[in-house]
Design a protein around this motif. Structure first.
Motif, PDB file in Angstrom:
ATOM      1  N   ARG A  82      -2.779 -41.754  27.602  1.00 32.80           N
ATOM      2  CA  ARG A  82      -1.374 -42.223  27.715  1.00 32.80           C
ATOM      3  C   ARG A  82      -0.390 -41.245  28.061  1.00 32.80           C
ATOM      4  O   ARG A  82      -0.517 -39.819  28.119  1.00 32.80           O
ATOM      5  N   SER A 122      -3.394 -43.852  31.949  1.00 33.27           N
ATOM      6  CA  SER A 122      -3.776 -44.858  31.761  1.00 33.27           C
ATOM      7  C   SER A 122      -2.796 -45.910  31.257  1.00 33.27           C
ATOM      8  O   SER A 122      -3.059 -47.254  31.330  1.00 33.27           O
ATOM      9  N   GLU A 123      -1.923 -45.512  30.512  1.00 32.51           N
ATOM     10  CA  GLU A 123      -0.676 -46.506  30.105  1.00 32.51           C
ATOM     11  C   GLU A 123       0.471 -45.570  30.085  1.00 32.51           C
ATOM     12  O   GLU A 123       0.452 -44.374  29.744  1.00 32.51           O
ATOM     13  N   ALA A 149       1.424 -48.296  35.908  1.00 38.58           N
ATOM     14  CA  ALA A 149       0.426 -48.436  34.868  1.00 38.58           C
ATOM     15  C   ALA A 149       0.916 -49.569  33.926  1.00 38.58           C
ATOM     16  O   ALA A 149       2.102 -49.609  33.925  1.00 38.58           O
ATOM     17  N   PRO A 150       0.318 -50.187  32.959  1.00 43.30           N
ATOM     18  CA  PRO A 150       0.978 -50.907  31.982  1.00 43.30           C
ATOM     19  C   PRO A 150       1.752 -50.053  31.233  1.00 43.30           C
ATOM     20  O   PRO A 150       1.806 -49.168  30.730  1.00 43.30           O
ATOM     21  N   THR A 151       2.954 -50.692  30.935  1.00 48.71           N
ATOM     22  CA  THR A 151       4.074 -50.149  30.290  1.00 48.71           C
ATOM     23  C   THR A 151       4.700 -50.589  29.233  1.00 48.71           C
ATOM     24  O   THR A 151       4.865 -51.799  29.239  1.00 48.71           O
ATOM     25  N   THR A 152       5.051 -49.781  28.011  1.00 55.85           N
ATOM     26  CA  THR A 152       5.574 -50.174  27.032  1.00 55.85           C
ATOM     27  C   THR A 152       7.026 -49.297  26.932  1.00 55.85           C
ATOM     28  O   THR A 152       6.928 -47.957  27.046  1.00 55.85           O
ATOM     29  N   ALA A 216       7.396 -54.767  32.241  1.00 50.00           N
ATOM     30  CA  ALA A 216       7.172 -53.831  31.026  1.00 50.00           C
ATOM     31  C   ALA A 216       7.251 -54.589  29.864  1.00 50.00           C
ATOM     32  O   ALA A 216       7.918 -55.730  29.927  1.00 50.00           O
TER      33      ALA A 216
END
Length: 311
Positions: A82, A122-123, A149-152, A216
């Motif tokens: 990440r 990856s994130e 990428a998948p995002t928080t 996100a």
């Protein structure tokens, strides 16, 4: 006696790690054990707090500052693949002098460039807070049409979109007339309207809403960091938790470190002390201590406070 020192940064004065170390020094003078767990809320110092707990590799990229000048900004690559980037690192208010602060001109483009630099992760974790911008993410969206990428998103406040202008623009240099203009601009961003009331939408000048519009997930930055660094486990069995920040005010309860730690301490039934260089708001259930307010004395102020609490 066991104390847990878990402050956030004192902006432009002490990092969270420096503040925690000063408190620990004071507790040790008083003969008490003190565990140091520096925290952050999505704003400046978030990557440093995560790095202190989890390690990782620092990387750097050249990006645009709020006024489109090239600057070097750090980001953190974690061992699990990440990546963590901060708005404060690329487009932070600290990048500008007092005279340069102008949210009508300041752009969030540099954060978009930093996200691209970390885009092979990856994130993505994106810390939002302490930005110089109120552009609703227009600068970011000029660089990104999608997230790599998948995002928080770790938001430093829970406020809705329009609070980016109404509540926070003045501290970024806006006059009363400019606040109204910034609000009008935010209202004109049709793509953000479905996300305007999402908690955290107003973080970092509306970047919360902009990143939500790109797919996100928005979360509380303080809560995320607290879980990531294991503070909940450290508090178990402690006699005292001490936290704080530069200014304790009404916004401290809107997603900031102080409010999150006070709530966690109350849930655990552990005594909580809160300090501030300036205190404008009492916190129910916590002891509040105001420091001298002199930045040059902040380190010793905290050591003295730690010693006093140990006694």
């Amino acid at each position: 006696m066991k104390a847990v020192a878990c402050p956030g940064p004192l902006k432009a004065v002490l990092s969270a790690s420096e503040a925690a170390a000063a408190l620990a020094e004071g507790f040790e003078r008083g003969g008490a054990e003190c565990v140091q767990v520096p925290l952050a809320d999505g704003g400046g110092g978030t990557a440093a707090a995560i790095h202190a707990a989890l390690g990782g590799e620092w990387r750097a990229a050249t990006v645009s500052d709020p006024l489109a000048r090239p600057v070097e900004a750090r980001w953190l690559l974690l061992a699990d693949g990440r990546a963590l980037v901060e708005s404060a690192e690329a487009i932070g208010l600290a990048r500008l002098t007092q005279e340069e602060r102008d949210p009508l001109r300041a752009s969030s483009r540099g954060l978009g460039e930093l996200i691209l630099a970390a885009g092979e992760a990856s994130e993505l974790l994106v810390g939002l807070g302490d930005s110089a911008t109120v552009d609703g993410g227009a600068g970011v969206r000029a660089v990104l049409d999608r997230l790599p990428a998948p995002t928080t998103v770790l938001c430093d406040v829970r406020n809705p979109l329009l609070d980016a202008a109404r509540v926070f623009a003045r501290q970024k240099g806006a006059s009363t007339e400019q606040v109204a203009e910034l609000e009008r601009r935010l209202l004109e961003l049709d793509e953000l309207r479905p996300y305007a009331q999402v908690p955290g939408a107003g973080a970092a000048g509306g970047l919360g809403a902009a990143l939500a519009a790109l797919g996100a997930t928005l979360v509380s930055g303080a809560d995320y960091v607290i879980e990531a660094v294991g503070l909940r486990e450290e508090i178990r069995g402690a006699d005292l938790v001490i936290t704080g920040e530069g200014i304790v005010d009404s916004t401290s309860l809107e997603g900031k470190v102080v409010g999150a730690v006070a709530l966690l301490s109350a849930e655990a039934g552990v005594r909580c002390a809160v300090f501030g260089g300036r205190v404008e708001e009492d916190l129910n259930g916590a002891e509040v201590y105001e420091l001298s307010g002199d930045p040059a004395s902040a380190r010793e102020d905290l050591a003295v406070l730690g010693e006093r609490l140990a006694a």
